[in-house]
Design an enzyme around this catalytic site. Structure first.
Site, short mmCIF file in Angstrom:
data_model
loop_
_atom_site.label_atom_id
_atom_site.label_comp_id
_atom_site.label_asym_id
_atom_site.label_seq_id
_atom_site.Cartn_x
_atom_site.Cartn_y
_atom_site.Cartn_z
N LYS A 116 0.73 -1.41 0.20
CA LYS A 116 0.02 0.07 -0.25
C LYS A 116 0.89 1.20 0.06
O LYS A 116 0.53 2.34 -0.59
CB LYS A 116 -0.99 -0.08 1.31
CG LYS A 116 -1.89 -1.29 1.54
CD LYS A 116 -2.58 -1.44 0.26
CE LYS A 116 -3.41 -2.97 0.32
NZ LYS A 116 -4.13 -3.40 -0.78
N GLY A 163 -9.07 -6.75 2.85
CA GLY A 163 -10.18 -7.39 3.76
C GLY A 163 -10.50 -6.79 4.88
O GLY A 163 -11.23 -7.25 5.68
N GLU A 199 -2.68 7.48 7.41
CA GLU A 199 -3.21 8.47 6.64
C GLU A 199 -4.17 9.11 7.54
O GLU A 199 -4.63 8.86 8.83
CB GLU A 199 -4.36 7.47 5.50
CG GLU A 199 -3.46 6.82 4.44
CD GLU A 199 -4.48 6.12 3.56
OE1 GLU A 199 -3.94 5.81 2.48
OE2 GLU A 199 -5.84 5.89 4.02
N GLU A 274 -9.90 1.90 -5.73
CA GLU A 274 -11.08 2.33 -4.42
C GLU A 274 -10.63 3.68 -4.18
O GLU A 274 -9.56 4.30 -4.06
CB GLU A 274 -10.84 1.35 -3.16
CG GLU A 274 -11.20 0.00 -3.69
CD GLU A 274 -11.85 -1.04 -2.54
OE1 GLU A 274 -11.74 -0.21 -1.36
OE2 GLU A 274 -11.94 -2.12 -2.75
N ARG A 291 -7.61 -8.00 -8.38
CA ARG A 291 -8.53 -9.28 -8.66
C ARG A 291 -9.77 -8.98 -8.49
O ARG A 291 -10.50 -7.74 -9.01
CB ARG A 291 -8.44 -9.90 -7.03
CG ARG A 291 -9.05 -8.97 -5.95
CD ARG A 291 -8.97 -9.80 -4.43
NE ARG A 291 -9.10 -9.08 -3.40
CZ ARG A 291 -10.18 -8.42 -3.13
NH1 ARG A 291 -11.45 -8.56 -3.84
NH2 ARG A 291 -10.34 -7.55 -2.07
#
Length: 447
Positions: A116, A163, A199, A274, A291
């Site tokens: 990330k 997830g 973040e 996203e 995916r």
């Protein structure tokens, strides 16, 4: 085109892929754990191989067993579905070494976007707006300095997260050290990688994602957006397409930014970008999922494009047969995830035998599940047991259709969340489209 594909997954997504293969004239190979010997995907596939004991680490995450099954069966490709090995760069690399096509992006892209921190830096360099944040945090001192610079509240995130795991909200300095240690431990446990970054926590935002298909020639088409703001503990519960917060101007912006993001990493196959969208219309990149998504069905409903079939075609080297101008969103689609859990007992997971089952039907109602009567749901895997996806001529009709479908759905022998989902659909804020990612936490305070 491939003549035989192995599906390295279980449950409803394995069945979804098997159905697509059957319609394309492709033979299928199922793999299963000892706990899934009687699972529906095993019966529907042309061949099946047991790959280990019940626990995922010894079966659905067992790369050597899955690759051995692929070689033994003569499968030319492996479809990983979602979860398990779907975003595992090592597995994608091993498939290539075994001369078996991995139906997904390259190992290099998976590795780059799975990190990330690297994904944030890549998108920043490509001119894609990202959420204000930090680089990797080596220790609590670095985390403290970053939080002071960014400003509380902040989110601690695992570099390898996914997830809904490896994320923790920190509201003030007194919470930081404990949160840092807990998040790092969780990241090590879940992803074998304890690296964290930070973040800015944005409140009053919507979770918007853009579905892409990219072929090997670099052609990328964005199949509209999905609204995924109804979440519990960072796990999505209800998704819809299109989003009430996205007008034609914003959709054009999302398409432009998403294509820029895909091009920055040389993406190929199906994927999802996203974003967070605030009330002022500012769009921020969160992450890229390399995916198939659980909620891909809502996009299929409104575009008429079978995403799984196109995953297979792209992996076989075929070009996209449509352009961006061909994509039209017709109607409104909603998906509800049916989980085997008890909302009245703090969402305690439920396993057991399905004693009675009746699933909803009718025009534009889709029920994706591996359930059947007298099937015993094992306690070893994710709690999601079904997805109900509906499409209406407008959003109001889609909501009513979903409410009717949830009421028609009957399952006895286990606990489930259908009534909980029905309550959300009846909420005035949801009906108005005036909801954000903190919807459930605010609703629980009201009730």
């Amino acid at each position: 085109m491939f003549s035989k594909i192995l599906i390295a997954n279980r449950g409803e997504i394995a069945i979804r892929i098997i159905r697509a293969c059957k319609e394309m004239g492709i033979s299928t190979v199922a793999v299963f754990s000892e706990a899934d010997r009687d699972a529906l995907h095993v019966s529907l596939a042309d061949e099946s191989y047991c790959i280990g004991p019940a626990t995922s680490s010894e079966s659905y995450l067992n790369m050597s067993a899955i690759l051995s099954a692929a070689v033994a069966s003569g499968a030319g490709a492996i479809h990983p579905g979602y979860g398990f090995l779907s975003e595992n760069a090592r597995f994608a690399s091993f498939c290539k070494e075994c001369k078996i096509a991995f139906i997904g992006p390259s190992a290099e892209v998976i590795n780059r976007m799975g990190d990330k921190d690297a994904a944030r830096r890549t998108m920043t360099e490509a001119g894609v707006p990202v959420i204000p944040g930090s680089n990797l945090l080596d220790n609590i001192t670095a985390a403290t300095e970053a939080a002071e610079r960014i400003g509380y509240p902040v989110l601690l995130k695992a570099r390898a997260g996914g997830g809904g795991k490896g994320i923790r909200l920190v509201k003030n300095p007194s919470e930081l050290e404990n949160a840092f240690n807990i998040t790092r431990s969780e990241a090590i446990s879940s992803f074998s990688d304890g690296a964290l970054y930070m973040e800015k926590f944005l409140s009053g935002v919507k979770h918007i994602e853009a579905q892409i298909l990219s072929d090997s020639s670099g052609n990328t088409v964005v199949l509209g957006e999905r609204e995924c703001s109804i979440q519990r503990r960072n796990q999505k519960l209800i998704e819809e397409c299109p989003s009430t917060a996205v007008d034609s101007k914003m959709r054009k912006k999302i398409i432009e930014i998403t294509k820029k993001a895909a091009a920055a990493v040389g993406y190929c196959n199906a994927g999802t970008i996203e974003y967070l969208l605030d009330r002022e219309g500012n769009l921020y990149f969160m992450e890229m999922n390399t995916r198939l998504q659980v909620e891909h069905g809502v996009t299929e409903m409104v575009t008429g494009i079978d995403i799984v079939k196109w995953q297979i075609r792209i992996a076989a080297g075929l070009p996209l047969a449509f352009r961006q101008s061909d994509i039209k969103l017709v109607g409104n689609a909603i998906e509800c995830r049916i989980n085997a859990e008890n909302p009245n007992l703090d969402f305690r997971p439920s396993a057991g035998t399905v004693e009675l089952l009746h699933f909803p039907g009718g025009p534009w109602v889709r029920f994706d599940s591996a359930l059947y009567q007298n099937y015993t749901i094992p306690p070893f895997y994710d709690s999601m047991i079904a997805k109900i996806i509906v499409c209406g001529g407008n959003r109001e009709e889609a909501i009513r259709k979903m409410q009717a479908s949830l009421c028609e759905f009957v399952i006895e022998g286990i606990d489930h969340n259908a009534d909980f989902l029905c309550d959300i659909l009846s909420d005035k804020d949801f009906k108005a489209g005036d909801y954000y990612i903190d919807f459930l936490s605010k609703r629980s305070k009201r009730t």
